[in-house]
Write a protein that holds these residues in place. Structure first.
Motif, PDB file in Angstrom:
ATOM      1  N   GLU A   1       0.829  -1.207   0.000  1.00 59.61           N
ATOM      2  CA  GLU A   1       0.000   0.000   0.000  1.00 59.61           C
ATOM      3  C   GLU A   1       0.861   1.252   0.000  1.00 59.61           C
ATOM      4  O   GLU A   1       0.519   2.244  -0.653  1.00 59.61           O
ATOM      5  CB  GLU A   1      -0.953   0.006   1.195  1.00 59.61           C
ATOM      6  N   LYS A   2       1.992   1.221   0.703  1.00 60.62           N
ATOM      7  CA  LYS A   2       2.881   2.387   0.736  1.00 60.62           C
ATOM      8  C   LYS A   2       3.422   2.676  -0.662  1.00 60.62           C
ATOM      9  O   LYS A   2       3.423   3.820  -1.112  1.00 60.62           O
ATOM     10  CB  LYS A   2       4.027   2.151   1.713  1.00 60.62           C
ATOM     11  N   THR A   3       3.877   1.644  -1.362  1.00 64.62           N
ATOM     12  CA  THR A   3       4.400   1.826  -2.717  1.00 64.62           C
ATOM     13  C   THR A   3       3.307   2.314  -3.651  1.00 64.62           C
ATOM     14  O   THR A   3       3.531   3.218  -4.464  1.00 64.62           O
ATOM     15  CB  THR A   3       4.998   0.501  -3.243  1.00 64.62           C
TER      16      THR A   3
ATOM     17  N   ILE B   1       0.775   6.613  -6.901  1.00 63.46           N
ATOM     18  CA  ILE B   1      -0.374   7.471  -7.209  1.00 63.46           C
ATOM     19  C   ILE B   1       0.023   8.939  -7.104  1.00 63.46           C
ATOM     20  O   ILE B   1      -0.293   9.750  -7.981  1.00 63.46           O
ATOM     21  CB  ILE B   1      -1.568   7.150  -6.284  1.00 63.46           C
ATOM     22  N   ILE B   2       0.736   9.287  -6.051  1.00 63.00           N
ATOM     23  CA  ILE B   2       1.180  10.672  -5.866  1.00 63.00           C
ATOM     24  C   ILE B   2       2.105  11.099  -7.000  1.00 63.00           C
ATOM     25  O   ILE B   2       1.945  12.178  -7.582  1.00 63.00           O
ATOM     26  CB  ILE B   2       1.870  10.855  -4.501  1.00 63.00           C
ATOM     27  N   GLU B   3       3.067  10.254  -7.341  1.00 60.70           N
ATOM     28  CA  GLU B   3       4.003  10.592  -8.414  1.00 60.70           C
ATOM     29  C   GLU B   3       3.276  10.788  -9.742  1.00 60.70           C
ATOM     30  O   GLU B   3       3.588  11.709 -10.501  1.00 60.70           O
ATOM     31  CB  GLU B   3       5.077   9.514  -8.539  1.00 60.70           C
TER      32      GLU B   3
ATOM     33  N   VAL C   1      -5.297  -6.011   8.263  1.00 56.57           N
ATOM     34  CA  VAL C   1      -4.521  -4.787   8.079  1.00 56.57           C
ATOM     35  C   VAL C   1      -3.427  -4.952   7.032  1.00 56.57           C
ATOM     36  O   VAL C   1      -2.896  -3.974   6.543  1.00 56.57           O
ATOM     37  CB  VAL C   1      -3.895  -4.282   9.405  1.00 56.57           C
ATOM     38  N   ASN C   2      -3.100  -6.175   6.654  1.00 52.64           N
ATOM     39  CA  ASN C   2      -2.068  -6.385   5.642  1.00 52.64           C
ATOM     40  C   ASN C   2      -2.579  -6.200   4.233  1.00 52.64           C
ATOM     41  O   ASN C   2      -1.799  -6.092   3.298  1.00 52.64           O
ATOM     42  CB  ASN C   2      -1.463  -7.786   5.788  1.00 52.64           C
ATOM     43  N   CYS C   3      -3.888  -6.216   4.043  1.00 51.67           N
ATOM     44  CA  CYS C   3      -4.397  -6.095   2.671  1.00 51.67           C
ATOM     45  C   CYS C   3      -5.366  -4.937   2.519  1.00 51.67           C
ATOM     46  O   CYS C   3      -5.907  -4.723   1.447  1.00 51.67           O
ATOM     47  CB  CYS C   3      -5.053  -7.398   2.229  1.00 51.67           C
ATOM     48  N   GLY C   4      -5.588  -4.149   3.544  1.00 49.75           N
ATOM     49  CA  GLY C   4      -6.470  -2.989   3.425  1.00 49.75           C
ATOM     50  C   GLY C   4      -7.932  -3.364   3.568  1.00 49.75           C
ATOM     51  O   GLY C   4      -8.304  -4.513   3.445  1.00 49.75           O
ATOM     52  N   PRO C   5      -8.772  -2.397   3.839  1.00 50.25           N
ATOM     53  CA  PRO C   5     -10.188  -2.654   4.097  1.00 50.25           C
ATOM     54  C   PRO C   5     -10.992  -2.960   2.854  1.00 50.25           C
ATOM     55  O   PRO C   5     -12.092  -3.469   2.932  1.00 50.25           O
ATOM     56  CB  PRO C   5     -10.665  -1.354   4.739  1.00 50.25           C
ATOM     57  N   TRP C   6     -10.482  -2.676   1.655  1.00 49.99           N
ATOM     58  CA  TRP C   6     -11.277  -2.806   0.449  1.00 49.99           C
ATOM     59  C   TRP C   6     -10.752  -3.826  -0.535  1.00 49.99           C
ATOM     60  O   TRP C   6     -11.333  -4.061  -1.554  1.00 49.99           O
ATOM     61  CB  TRP C   6     -11.439  -1.477  -0.249  1.00 49.99           C
ATOM     62  N   ARG C   7      -9.636  -4.437  -0.243  1.00 52.04           N
ATOM     63  CA  ARG C   7      -9.093  -5.433  -1.160  1.00 52.04           C
ATOM     64  C   ARG C   7      -9.679  -6.798  -0.885  1.00 52.04           C
ATOM     65  O   ARG C   7      -9.908  -7.174   0.254  1.00 52.04           O
ATOM     66  CB  ARG C   7      -7.574  -5.499  -1.037  1.00 52.04           C
ATOM     67  N   ASN C   8      -9.921  -7.528  -1.945  1.00 48.07           N
ATOM     68  CA  ASN C   8     -10.454  -8.885  -1.799  1.00 48.07           C
ATOM     69  C   ASN C   8      -9.355  -9.911  -1.945  1.00 48.07           C
ATOM     70  O   ASN C   8      -8.425  -9.761  -2.604  1.00 48.07           O
ATOM     71  CB  ASN C   8     -11.525  -9.146  -2.854  1.00 48.07           C
TER      72      ASN C   8
END
Length: 80
Positions: free
Chosen positions: A5-7, A12-14, A73-80
């Motif tokens: 998620e950090k990468t 996205i920002i870049e 928490v390792n895959c985020g709240p919206w990832r399946n």
């Protein structure tokens, strides 16, 4: 290969810095922008909001307390 998620956040920002059209679409329709640029599909029940910091801003995002959220928490709240 799964990107952290950090990468992904950094990518996205870049892209928003380098691509004005993407940046504008990210503000107006973030789910579509992320789907088109990164192949990310975010479910309808997840709200995506963008905020662009200015030079004299500091935005502190406080995430949900992991002990009170029902997701991995390792895959985020919206990832399946």
């Amino acid at each position: 290969m799964m990107v952290s998620e950090k990468t992904l956040h950094e990518d996205i920002i870049e892209k928003a810095w380098a691509d004005e059209k993407f940046r504008q679409q990210l503000h107006s329709n973030p789910k579509q922008a992320l789907r088109e640029a990164f192949g990310i599909t975010i479910p309808d029940h997840i709200r995506v909001r963008t905020f662009e910091e200015q030079q004299n801003d500091y935005v502190l995002v406080i995430p949900p307390n992991p002990s009170k959220v029902n997701y991995d928490v390792n895959c985020g709240p919206w990832r399946n």
